[in-house]
Structure formats: structure tokens, C-alpha cells
Design a protein around this motif. Sequence first.
Motif, PDB file in Angstrom:
ATOM      1  N   LEU A   1      10.227  65.128  41.040  1.00 13.85           N
ATOM      2  CA  LEU A   1       8.983  64.785  40.859  1.00 13.85           C
ATOM      3  C   LEU A   1       8.449  65.938  39.994  1.00 13.85           C
TER       4      LEU A   1
ATOM      5  N   TRP B   1       1.057  67.628  37.435  1.00 14.13           N
ATOM      6  CA  TRP B   1       0.366  67.498  38.842  1.00 14.13           C
ATOM      7  C   TRP B   1      -0.972  67.725  38.465  1.00 14.13           C
TER       8      TRP B   1
ATOM      9  N   ARG C   1      -0.224  64.660  43.446  1.00 11.16           N
ATOM     10  CA  ARG C   1       0.272  63.377  42.274  1.00 11.16           C
ATOM     11  C   ARG C   1       0.592  62.010  43.284  1.00 11.16           C
TER      12      ARG C   1
ATOM     13  N   VAL D   1       3.092  58.782  43.900  1.00 15.42           N
ATOM     14  CA  VAL D   1       4.548  58.399  43.738  1.00 15.42           C
ATOM     15  C   VAL D   1       4.609  56.936  43.971  1.00 15.42           C
TER      16      VAL D   1
END
Length: 554
Positions: A16, A20, A56, A58
Motif C-alpha cells: 500500500l 495517503w 486511504r 483499498v
Amino acid sequence: MARLFETHRIRRSYTLDGMWDFRMDGFDKDYRLPVPSVWEQHPDFLSHRGKGTYTRSVYIKRYGNIKLEFKGVSHTAEVYFDGEKIAEHYNAFTPFSAIVKGVKAGEHEVYVKVDNTFGEHSALHTPNDYYTYGGITRPVVLEEIPDVWIKNIRFIPYTRDGVWNAKIEVLIANASDRAHIAAVKATLAEREMATELNINAGGEAVAVFDERFDNVKAWSDKEPNLYYINAVLSSENGETDDLIERVGFREVEVRGTKLYLNGKPMYMKGFNRHEDYAVDGCAVTLNHIVQDMDLMRDMNANAVRTCHYPNDERFLDLCDERGMLVWEENHARGFVLEQMQNPNFERQCEDCIREMIENHYNHPSIVIWGILNECAAETEEGREMYSKQYAQIRSMDESRPVTSATCRHFTDITLDIPDVVSFNMYTKWYQDDDIADRNDREIKWIKESGGDGKPIIVSELGAAAIYGYRDRSMCKWSEEYQAKLIEESLEVYMNDDRISGVFIWQFADCRVTEDGGWFATRARCHNNKGIVDEYRRPKMAYDVVKELFEKADQ
Ligand code: ADA
């Protein structure tokens, strides 16, 4: 990337890393910050100590379980998935993860509250001679895992009648609420191993293989031969999973006053290295990790001490690849007894040691575990804590010796406990003695105080120099003085056959904590004892080290 090799071919795994959303408590502004990074790289947070939140989304492709792993958050994290807390963790230097079961396909929100404040809640991250940054400072990995999955692999190499053998333990977990049958296959050096396990609902089971490997070459600093263990699991419900580990066949032993690697004497010559780079802070990027390794290798080092905390797995992977012998240690620097009696201290140390060994056990480059750098080893209460931490390491890993770098010269009462005795010596910087004379007195004391018959390592030696400050008077802080002191010190320690290794303090200049303590008196608010500065610009001592370390190989 979180490792220097592919850890999965079946399991869907991705990082990831990237931008962010970020909010800092007390700042009425929306930010976007890169992960991994330190928030101090942003002009609004240059020396900020506080709490911030990273967010963030996903996208999960299909219904199932996910594993979210953080390789490092500095220094305290609370992790939320769709608003529900799934993990909390203290300490910037060890990984942690959380499993979320039954996640629907589609968009989901991850947010992480990060805290780098000091106080009683933080017994290990304190104002110190290095900097505690803030942020998600190492990679974040998201994986989609089946109900029955491979949690980890432990590799224990050993020789029998001169032939390499290995015990391989594949830990399987069952995240579901019903029992399963799992077929486990593992390949290593063209050897296929297989077994079948019954795993209870919500339980774990270990597939154990113990095999002879006639066709492998040993790992050493001179020939770092590496092999892959590829474990594949198939459940009776048709689900599959895998995990790939990279290992090396090597054995570390203490034989009397010497350290041995694969039956030959092992001599460690290298650096203490903080994870700190001018523009990265502790979130050292891969290219800077590689540059550090290339520079240490250029100076003919064969060893590095991860002062004073567990390191990034990408650096340890690189040490495995390059044959860099590693002294890895738990997170502690210079605590007096009062600090060691912080109510959080022992638990935070215990957690750090457990996570360090659970996650780093398979690295062949790690040849020694360290604890409690320069802590209160001169006190009975301190001794008790040293003793407990040595016991914890030995209960988790019998394959590596243990040590601790002391500065309680002539007063340390713990030297009878570790396998190796190590001391930090700053003759001609902090003490104005003759180097050889002080070394003799130090070793005489060690032998009389419980360290007799054990290997000895000089775990720190050095002097400060401001990069670019030249002065033919060779006064302190000049590059000339540092080069001269390093030369005189290495000439003594590396020609003393009672000493099994030397670690220069330190590889590179590093930032120190401005607020609180004597560290704030450090020039430039940096520890300036690096052989290179924080931008990796070499000082005059660089060529002295290069020449003397090369001479040691001849
Ligand atoms: C100690 C300590 C190091 C560093 C060094 C120094 O030995 O272990 O972290 O602070 O002193 O530079 O004084």
C-alpha cells in the motif's frame, strides 16, 4: 516492495505504498503524504512531536480474509479497517499485522493513527542520541488469505557428520470456524517434502520436516549462498496458499574465547549503523539502503550492528545477499535504572525481542543477538532485567550467541550471563587514556568480572568530525583528528587476538533529539561520529578504515 525477493506466487500480495491522505492533530489543513516516509520531511512538521492520521481506500477484488502488515510505524500505531480498530502496536522497529475475516469485495477504508510523542507511555522511544521520527516509516503489505493459510516458516540448519541438515517448520493457521485438512508441500534445494495436517477451527498446526541436504553450499560472509524454501498448501475445500522464504546453511558457535562460523574462526569488522538518512529520516529508501551497503563494502567491512533496534527487513535481506554479518539488537539505548523502571519498559522490551526474533529468525546474516545497549548493568535490579531478556532470547533461539554492549566500565555486574562480552570504548574522545593501556585494563577487568573465557567484541569506538572541517592542528572535531583516532584505535583492537570483532561508531552521522538531555548540545543536533555524513559524503577517516579493514583480510 517489502522484501528483496518474491514471497508469494499464489497468495495475492501487494504493498500500500504511495500517497495517503493525512491530518495532523492541531493543524487545520489536509495533507497528502507518501508512505513509507517520515512526516518530518514536510516543512510543516520538521521537528513535530504529535499525533497524525493516515487514510486511504483499498479495493478488495473478492470476498475473503485479508492480512494487513505494517513493517514499521513510528512509534505507536492504531489501525482501523472500515472504522473498526484491528491493531495497535508500539515501537517503530518491529513489524505487526492484523487479520480481517469475511471482507466483502469492493472499496474499504484503512486509517492509521500515529503517535511519536514522548512520555511514560513510551519507555523505549525517548529523547536520545538518535531521533524518533513520526510516520508510517516502512512498507505496508495487504494480502488476501484463504481460511487455511501459511503463517510463517522457520528454518533451522545444522550439520551432522559434516553434512548439512535442516529442520523446517511450516506454521499453518485456520481462520475459519470449522476444522480443515491441509496438504503441505515444501521444496528446498531440489528436495520435495510433503505431509498432511488436521487443523482445528481457529487453531494452528505445524508441518515439521527434518532432512539431510547433500547438495548445498554453506552461507558465509565470503560466500553468501542462499536457497529458497517454497511452501505450498492445499485445503480439502480446494483453497491454496503459499509462502516463499530465503535461507542459508550456516552455524554460529562460541568455542572458548572465539566465535566460529561453519567451524572456522569468525572475525567481525564493521560499523554501527543507525537507520537515518539526511532526507529520508528513519524511512531509509531502498536505493539509500543499497548505497549504505555498497559504501560499507567499499570500506571492506564484513559486519554491521543494527544500533540500537531491529532493522528494516530489506536491509537484512541485503546483508544475507552480500554476506554482511549482523549483530541485531532490541530497542534500547543508554537507559539508567529509573528509566528501566518505567512501568512499560519490561513489556515493551519483551514485545520487541519477541517480534524481532519471530520476524528475523531466518536471516543467515544475523549471527548474534544483542540487548540493552549501555543500560543499568551496574545495578542488581538492572541485572535482573538483563537476565530475563537473555533468557527470553535463548528460549526463542538456541542457534545464536547473545551479548550486550556495556559502558559500565569496572562496575558492570552482568558479564557472567551473556555468551559474548562487548564494550563501547571512546578512548581519546571521552576518556584521555592511552588506547592500548586502557584496552588492557578493560580486558583485565572483564576477565575478573565474569567475562573470563568468553569472546570479546569492541562494540563501539570512534570520534566526531564535522564534514568538511579540516584543521592541520588535528584538533578535536576536525576530520584529521577523527582519522588519526580511528587509525590508532583499529591498530590496537584489530591486532589484539583477545578481541573477536570491532564495530566503528558510527557509519554515518545521524540526527539526534533536540528536546531534552545532553544530546541537544550536539553540534548541528547530529551525532557527528559518522565516517560519512548524513548525505553519505566521505570524511578523511573513510580511506583509513578502507585500508585497515582490507589489511585485516590479508
Ligand atoms: C554510546 C552509545 C551510542 C552513541 C555514542 C556516542 O556508546 O551507545 O548510541 O550515543 O555513545 O556517540 O557517544
